[in-house]
Write a protein that holds these residues in place. Structure first.
Motif, PDB file in Angstrom:
ATOM      1  N   THR A 276       5.532   7.192  -4.964  1.00  0.00           N
ATOM      2  CA  THR A 276       4.719   8.409  -4.982  1.00  0.00           C
ATOM      3  C   THR A 276       3.271   8.135  -4.612  1.00  0.00           C
ATOM      4  O   THR A 276       2.671   8.840  -3.796  1.00  0.00           O
ATOM      5  N   SER A 277       2.705   7.083  -5.185  1.00  0.00           N
ATOM      6  CA  SER A 277       1.276   6.844  -4.985  1.00  0.00           C
ATOM      7  C   SER A 277       0.944   6.253  -3.614  1.00  0.00           C
ATOM      8  O   SER A 277      -0.078   6.596  -3.015  1.00  0.00           O
ATOM      9  N   HIS A 278       1.779   5.364  -3.128  1.00  0.00           N
ATOM     10  CA  HIS A 278       1.517   4.690  -1.848  1.00  0.00           C
ATOM     11  C   HIS A 278       2.849   4.537  -1.108  1.00  0.00           C
ATOM     12  O   HIS A 278       3.415   3.437  -1.053  1.00  0.00           O
ATOM     13  N   PRO A 279       3.369   5.623  -0.548  1.00  0.00           N
ATOM     14  CA  PRO A 279       4.725   5.590   0.026  1.00  0.00           C
ATOM     15  C   PRO A 279       4.924   4.573   1.153  1.00  0.00           C
ATOM     16  O   PRO A 279       5.970   3.943   1.238  1.00  0.00           O
ATOM     17  N   SER A 280       3.922   4.397   2.002  1.00  0.00           N
ATOM     18  CA  SER A 280       4.074   3.445   3.110  1.00  0.00           C
ATOM     19  C   SER A 280       4.077   2.016   2.606  1.00  0.00           C
ATOM     20  O   SER A 280       4.908   1.197   3.022  1.00  0.00           O
ATOM     21  N   LEU A 281       3.155   1.702   1.724  1.00  0.00           N
ATOM     22  CA  LEU A 281       3.142   0.363   1.138  1.00  0.00           C
ATOM     23  C   LEU A 281       4.426   0.093   0.368  1.00  0.00           C
ATOM     24  O   LEU A 281       4.957  -1.028   0.396  1.00  0.00           O
ATOM     25  N   TYR A 282       4.928   1.099  -0.290  1.00  0.00           N
ATOM     26  CA  TYR A 282       6.161   0.934  -1.079  1.00  0.00           C
ATOM     27  C   TYR A 282       7.334   0.561  -0.180  1.00  0.00           C
ATOM     28  O   TYR A 282       8.175  -0.269  -0.553  1.00  0.00           O
ATOM     29  N   ARG A 283       7.373   1.146   1.030  1.00  0.00           N
ATOM     30  CA  ARG A 283       8.469   0.862   1.960  1.00  0.00           C
ATOM     31  C   ARG A 283       8.487  -0.604   2.382  1.00  0.00           C
ATOM     32  O   ARG A 283       9.547  -1.166   2.635  1.00  0.00           O
ATOM     33  N   VAL A 284       7.323  -1.213   2.500  1.00  0.00           N
ATOM     34  CA  VAL A 284       7.246  -2.589   3.003  1.00  0.00           C
ATOM     35  C   VAL A 284       6.933  -3.591   1.898  1.00  0.00           C
ATOM     36  O   VAL A 284       6.620  -4.756   2.181  1.00  0.00           O
ATOM     37  N   LEU A 285       7.060  -3.173   0.668  1.00  0.00           N
ATOM     38  CA  LEU A 285       6.635  -4.001  -0.464  1.00  0.00           C
ATOM     39  C   LEU A 285       7.325  -5.362  -0.487  1.00  0.00           C
ATOM     40  O   LEU A 285       6.701  -6.379  -0.820  1.00  0.00           O
ATOM     41  N   ASP A 286       8.587  -5.390  -0.107  1.00  0.00           N
ATOM     42  CA  ASP A 286       9.330  -6.651  -0.150  1.00  0.00           C
ATOM     43  C   ASP A 286       8.785  -7.692   0.824  1.00  0.00           C
ATOM     44  O   ASP A 286       9.076  -8.882   0.685  1.00  0.00           O
ATOM     45  N   HIS A 287       8.008  -7.253   1.792  1.00  0.00           N
ATOM     46  CA  HIS A 287       7.498  -8.181   2.802  1.00  0.00           C
ATOM     47  C   HIS A 287       6.105  -8.707   2.465  1.00  0.00           C
ATOM     48  O   HIS A 287       5.580  -9.537   3.195  1.00  0.00           O
ATOM     49  N   PHE A 288       5.510  -8.204   1.389  1.00  0.00           N
ATOM     50  CA  PHE A 288       4.220  -8.723   0.941  1.00  0.00           C
ATOM     51  C   PHE A 288       4.449  -9.887  -0.008  1.00  0.00           C
ATOM     52  O   PHE A 288       4.078  -9.865  -1.171  1.00  0.00           O
ATOM     53  N   ASP A 289       5.039 -10.919   0.521  1.00  0.00           N
ATOM     54  CA  ASP A 289       5.330 -12.122  -0.266  1.00  0.00           C
ATOM     55  C   ASP A 289       4.243 -13.146   0.022  1.00  0.00           C
ATOM     56  O   ASP A 289       4.180 -13.729   1.102  1.00  0.00           O
ATOM     57  N   ALA A 290       3.368 -13.355  -0.949  1.00  0.00           N
ATOM     58  CA  ALA A 290       2.232 -14.253  -0.742  1.00  0.00           C
ATOM     59  C   ALA A 290       2.658 -15.691  -0.527  1.00  0.00           C
ATOM     60  O   ALA A 290       1.855 -16.524  -0.129  1.00  0.00           O
ATOM     61  N   ARG A 291       3.909 -16.004  -0.810  1.00  0.00           N
ATOM     62  CA  ARG A 291       4.350 -17.385  -0.639  1.00  0.00           C
ATOM     63  C   ARG A 291       4.846 -17.676   0.764  1.00  0.00           C
ATOM     64  O   ARG A 291       5.114 -18.826   1.098  1.00  0.00           O
ATOM     65  N   SER A 292       4.961 -16.657   1.601  1.00  0.00           N
ATOM     66  CA  SER A 292       5.489 -16.852   2.956  1.00  0.00           C
ATOM     67  C   SER A 292       4.368 -17.215   3.928  1.00  0.00           C
ATOM     68  O   SER A 292       4.256 -16.658   5.016  1.00  0.00           O
ATOM     69  N   PHE A 293       3.541 -18.157   3.539  1.00  0.00           N
ATOM     70  CA  PHE A 293       2.372 -18.483   4.357  1.00  0.00           C
ATOM     71  C   PHE A 293       2.762 -19.059   5.705  1.00  0.00           C
ATOM     72  O   PHE A 293       2.158 -18.717   6.725  1.00  0.00           O
ATOM     73  N   ASP A 294       3.743 -19.946   5.752  1.00  0.00           N
ATOM     74  CA  ASP A 294       4.147 -20.548   7.027  1.00  0.00           C
ATOM     75  C   ASP A 294       4.622 -19.481   8.001  1.00  0.00           C
ATOM     76  O   ASP A 294       4.216 -19.468   9.172  1.00  0.00           O
ATOM     77  N   GLU A 295       5.462 -18.581   7.514  1.00  0.00           N
ATOM     78  CA  GLU A 295       6.010 -17.543   8.382  1.00  0.00           C
ATOM     79  C   GLU A 295       4.938 -16.577   8.852  1.00  0.00           C
ATOM     80  O   GLU A 295       4.898 -16.178  10.023  1.00  0.00           O
ATOM     81  N   ARG A 296       4.030 -16.202   7.966  1.00  0.00           N
ATOM     82  CA  ARG A 296       2.969 -15.272   8.353  1.00  0.00           C
ATOM     83  C   ARG A 296       1.996 -15.928   9.333  1.00  0.00           C
ATOM     84  O   ARG A 296       1.498 -15.272  10.249  1.00  0.00           O
ATOM     85  N   PHE A 297       1.752 -17.206   9.153  1.00  0.00           N
ATOM     86  CA  PHE A 297       0.888 -17.914  10.092  1.00  0.00           C
ATOM     87  C   PHE A 297       1.516 -17.932  11.483  1.00  0.00           C
ATOM     88  O   PHE A 297       0.854 -17.628  12.482  1.00  0.00           O
ATOM     89  N   GLU A 298       2.781 -18.281  11.561  1.00  0.00           N
ATOM     90  CA  GLU A 298       3.450 -18.328  12.861  1.00  0.00           C
ATOM     91  C   GLU A 298       3.541 -16.948  13.491  1.00  0.00           C
ATOM     92  O   GLU A 298       3.402 -16.796  14.707  1.00  0.00           O
ATOM     93  N   PHE A 299       3.751 -15.916  12.683  1.00  0.00           N
ATOM     94  CA  PHE A 299       3.799 -14.541  13.194  1.00  0.00           C
ATOM     95  C   PHE A 299       2.458 -14.162  13.809  1.00  0.00           C
ATOM     96  O   PHE A 299       2.386 -13.639  14.929  1.00  0.00           O
ATOM     97  N   GLY A 300       1.372 -14.410  13.073  1.00  0.00           N
ATOM     98  CA  GLY A 300       0.049 -14.064  13.583  1.00  0.00           C
ATOM     99  C   GLY A 300      -0.319 -14.858  14.815  1.00  0.00           C
ATOM    100  O   GLY A 300      -0.897 -14.318  15.773  1.00  0.00           O
ATOM    101  N   LEU A 301       0.014 -16.140  14.815  1.00  0.00           N
ATOM    102  CA  LEU A 301      -0.289 -16.997  15.953  1.00  0.00           C
ATOM    103  C   LEU A 301       0.456 -16.517  17.195  1.00  0.00           C
ATOM    104  O   LEU A 301      -0.108 -16.447  18.292  1.00  0.00           O
ATOM    105  N   HIS A 302       1.734 -16.169  17.022  1.00  0.00           N
ATOM    106  CA  HIS A 302       2.524 -15.665  18.139  1.00  0.00           C
ATOM    107  C   HIS A 302       1.926 -14.374  18.676  1.00  0.00           C
ATOM    108  O   HIS A 302       1.825 -14.174  19.902  1.00  0.00           O
TER     109      HIS A 302
END
Length: 216
Positions: free
Chosen positions: A175-201
């Protein structure tokens, strides 16, 4: 023998390199907040004025420390492909930042136009130019790669043990943040390697002569 004992305590034999090495040891042991001219002097067993003589100010000390970290980036044995060369340079940069406690926070807080830092920047920009990027693209993409690497490494070094997603789960609802809620599972602070490679690409895909906006 302690680290302090391995460093020559006699001020007459000190040089800026010795002071910087002592400061980096202090950084790794106690973190960025522990760095001060007095703390480094105490570690060396000399008066603070002796440290000031060699590095002048704390700002200058931090710049030299940042450049020393950049000097740990191996620039040999890089891939022949410009794209892969740029990726590998970014990965090596990230590794040396993470190798030092608060390494990213230290480097992010300086503007070190020093030999090791400039050598790394030259090598990265050359890879981008060799890949077909125009001058402005190469400069801005290099900046963007540095910002991505620094920012994500700084987040990784400061990340709470429970991770970002735990905090978001408590604060975000459908209700409060519907868009963030949809992608909440992907805000994993431990996925640093994957997020780094995604941004670099994403950055490098837009850096070539076809992907990005042209600019000379």
């Amino acid at each position: 023998m302690t680290n302090k004992q391995t460093i020559d305590r006699r001020g007459s034999r000190l040089d800026p390199g010795t002071v910087v090495r002592a400061a980096l040891e202090l950084l790794d042991e106690q973190g960025l907040e522990a760095i001060s001219m007095r703390a480094v002097a105490n570690r060396l067993g000399v008066r603070m004025n002796t440290v000031v003589w060699h590095v002048k100010t704390k700002t200058r000390l931090l710049e030299l420390m940042a450049d020393s970290i950049a000097g740990e980036i191996a620039l040999g044995g890089l891939p022949g492909s410009p794209d892969e060369r740029a990726r590998e340079l970014a990965r090596r940069y990230r590794r040396v930042l993470l190798a030092h406690r608060d390494g990213a926070a230290l480097v992010a807080g300086t503007y070190a136009a020093e030999p090791h830092t400039l050598r790394y920047a030259e090598t990265l920009v050359r890879a981008l130019l060799d890949g077909g990027a125009a001058e402005r693209q190469a400069a801005w993409t290099a900046w963007s790669i540095v910002y991505l690497t620094l920012g994500l490494a700084q987040e990784e070094q400061a990340a709470p043990a429970q991770g970002l997603e735990g905090r978001l789960t408590d604060a975000v609802s459908e209700t409060s943040h519907p868009s963030l809620y949809r992608v909440l599972d992907h805000f994993d602070a431990r996925s640093f390697d994957e997020r780094f490679e995604f941004g670099l690409h994403a950055l490098l895909t837009g850096a070539g002569p076809v992907g990005g906006a042209a600019g000379g």
